[in-house]
Design an enzyme around this catalytic site. Structure first.
Site, mmCIF file in Angstrom:
data_model
loop_
_atom_site.group_PDB
_atom_site.id
_atom_site.type_symbol
_atom_site.label_atom_id
_atom_site.label_comp_id
_atom_site.label_asym_id
_atom_site.label_seq_id
_atom_site.Cartn_x
_atom_site.Cartn_y
_atom_site.Cartn_z
ATOM 1 N N HIS A 26 83.311 58.080 31.135
ATOM 2 C CA HIS A 26 82.167 59.007 31.136
ATOM 3 C C HIS A 26 80.900 58.158 31.259
ATOM 4 C CE1 HIS A 26 79.287 61.873 29.345
ATOM 5 N NE2 HIS A 26 80.175 62.817 29.565
ATOM 6 N N ASP B 16 86.107 55.394 23.178
ATOM 7 C CA ASP B 16 85.393 56.652 23.279
ATOM 8 C C ASP B 16 86.437 57.742 23.015
ATOM 9 O OD1 ASP B 16 84.487 59.076 24.210
ATOM 10 O OD2 ASP B 16 83.654 58.307 26.080
ATOM 11 N N GLN C 2 87.328 62.944 23.748
ATOM 12 C CA GLN C 2 88.351 63.897 24.211
ATOM 13 C C GLN C 2 89.677 63.710 23.489
ATOM 14 O OE1 GLN C 2 87.767 66.380 26.196
ATOM 15 N NE2 GLN C 2 85.756 65.802 26.964
ATOM 16 N N LYS D 148 83.164 68.930 20.285
ATOM 17 C CA LYS D 148 84.423 69.078 21.036
ATOM 18 C C LYS D 148 85.589 69.311 20.085
ATOM 19 C CE LYS D 148 82.667 66.075 24.656
ATOM 20 N NZ LYS D 148 82.407 66.890 25.840
ATOM 21 N N CYS E 42 80.246 64.012 34.692
ATOM 22 C CA CYS E 42 79.632 62.777 34.186
ATOM 23 C C CYS E 42 80.542 61.573 34.409
ATOM 24 C CB CYS E 42 79.249 62.884 32.712
ATOM 25 S SG CYS E 42 77.987 64.089 32.399
#
Ligand code: PMP
Length: 402
Positions: free
Chosen positions: A119, A196, A199, A222, A360
């Site tokens: 991202h 990261d 997700q 999220k 993104c």
């Protein structure tokens, strides 16, 4: 399922006269009543600034805020609440590490290793700091199936590598990266790893101690919590030696014009009045997720992914981008030469919310030679009936556009 869907008031509405089908969960999830009520309750009853307050409301707000930290620490398996830093979200967490860790330890000639599937928020902060100090952002390629090119990853590690910064799960493709192996490989060369996890946390249990990850970043929104709030988990050994990210109230010990000393962890990295309701809302979201259980969530998502893949691949001209063996419940696709934006606009007319565009991840779109994709992302409150509606609407969109 009916009972679960009743927990999410936003799901129960008509869009253009049709029941909403919300398949944009990778962008942000809907919020259960437990979260909405926790935030409402805080503002109605306990609203006050946290820390240092002697009065009852401030005490209550502080207890709820620090209680949220304990809930979040336990959720990710952090050894101590002092390793759980509250931020504005994944983007802010990565920027904190880039500015503080990167600003201190990156030197000219060093490399930060990222992948082609990152991202923008795990690319641009590294470019900013690398440009400043003369270091380089090096990329690991992605295969045609949308998996990390593992041999290339191994070959990219060198004495120049000062950090590996990777996405745990790709937002654009759904690919789940083999992060445990990656961490073991990097650590064998003494290289720290930042993940990261934006997700990843909504789809499965993440245990930072078990992963032995050095930094882990994620967002509340999220994970069924409020926007504008998130977490940086960092190993104490790094956080202790990293300088503050921002200066201001709460992050200090003693301020004097002759020199200022800083607060202990995690407050050293939390300048200013925090997003108190954000922390409370996120803790309520975690408790909600725990009450549903990852056994149910993963089973439901795997079933939806399997069913949707089968239904969508049967559509003439539909191409799925991202066919990793290990994949989260995300389907990115294109139909013939139709522009993703046009497809998304037509799907909205059928009451179906999907995301269109580059997600993104412009370098990833460039890698696949496409302008963007249409992305349907599922969570445990979605149903097969919704996927049937998606399939019918895609067929209609294809008939109109092709
Ligand atoms: N990384 C990934 C993989 C994401 O999907 C997102 C959100 N789309 C982000 C980072 C940024 O998260 P936020 O906007 O909440 O900071």
């Amino acid at each position: 399922m009916d009972k679960i869907r009743e927990d999410f008031p936003a799901l129960n509405q008509l869009i253009h006269g049709l029941p909403l089908v919300y398949l944009d969960n990778a962008a942000t999830t809907q919020k259960p009543l437990a979260v909405i009520e926790a935030i409402d309750g805080y503002y109605r009853n306990d609203n006050s600034n946290v820390h240092r307050g002697v009065h009852t409301l401030s005490q209550r707000a502080t207890d709820a805020y620090e209680g949220a930290r304990a809930t979040i620490a336990e959720y990710i398996g952090a050894k101590s609440t002092s390793e759980v830093i509250f931020t504005r979200g994944t983007t802010d967490s990565i920027n904190l590490v880039a500015a503080s860790f990167g600003g201190t330890y990156l030197k000219a000639g060093d490399e930060v290793l990222v992948s082609e599937m990152e991202h923008h928020s795990n690319i641009v902060p590294w470019q900013l700091i690398c440009n400043r100090v003369g270091a380089t952002v090096r990329t690991i390629p992605v295969t045609d199936a949308g998996e990390l090119d593992y041999p290339a990853f191994k070959a990219s590690l060198s004495t120049k590598t000062k950090l590996v910064a990777l996405t745990h799960v790709s937002n654009a493709l759904g690919t789940i990266n083999p992060v445990k192996d990656i961490i073991t490989e990097a650590h064998a060369m003494g290289i720290p790893v930042l993940l990261d996890g934006a997700q990843a946390v909504p789809h499965g249990r993440v245990d930072v101690a078990e992963l032995d990850v050095d930094f882990y970043c994620f967002s509340s929104h999220k994970l069924f919590g409020p926007t504008g709030f998130g977490v940086l988990y960092g190993k104490r050994e790094f956080l202790e030696v990293m300088p503050p990210y921002q200066g201001g109230g709460d992050m200090i010990d003693v301020v004097d014009f002759a020199g200022t000393t800083f607060n202990d962890l995690p407050y050293k990295f939390e300048a200013g009045t925090p997003h108190i309701a954000g922390a409370i809302g996120m803790a309520a979201a975690i408790k909600y997720v725990n009450s549903i259980g990852f056994g149910f969530i993963q089973n439901q998502e795997a079933g939806l992914l399997h069913y949707a893949t089968q239904q969508l691949t049967a559509i003439d001209g539909l191409r799925i981008i991202g066919e990793a063996k290990d994949k989260a419940s995300v389907i990115s696709f294109l139909i013939g030469s139709a522009h993703p934006y046009d497809v998304g606009t037509i799907l909205d007319k059928f009451g179906i919310a999907v995301r269109t565009g580059h997600h993104c991840t412009q370098p990833l779109m460039k890698r696949f030679g496409i302008p963007g994709t249409v992305r349907a992302s599922f969570t445990f409150y979605n149903t097969r009936a919704e996927i049937d509606r998606l399939e019918i609407a895609i067929r209609k969109a294809a008939a109109m556009l092709l």
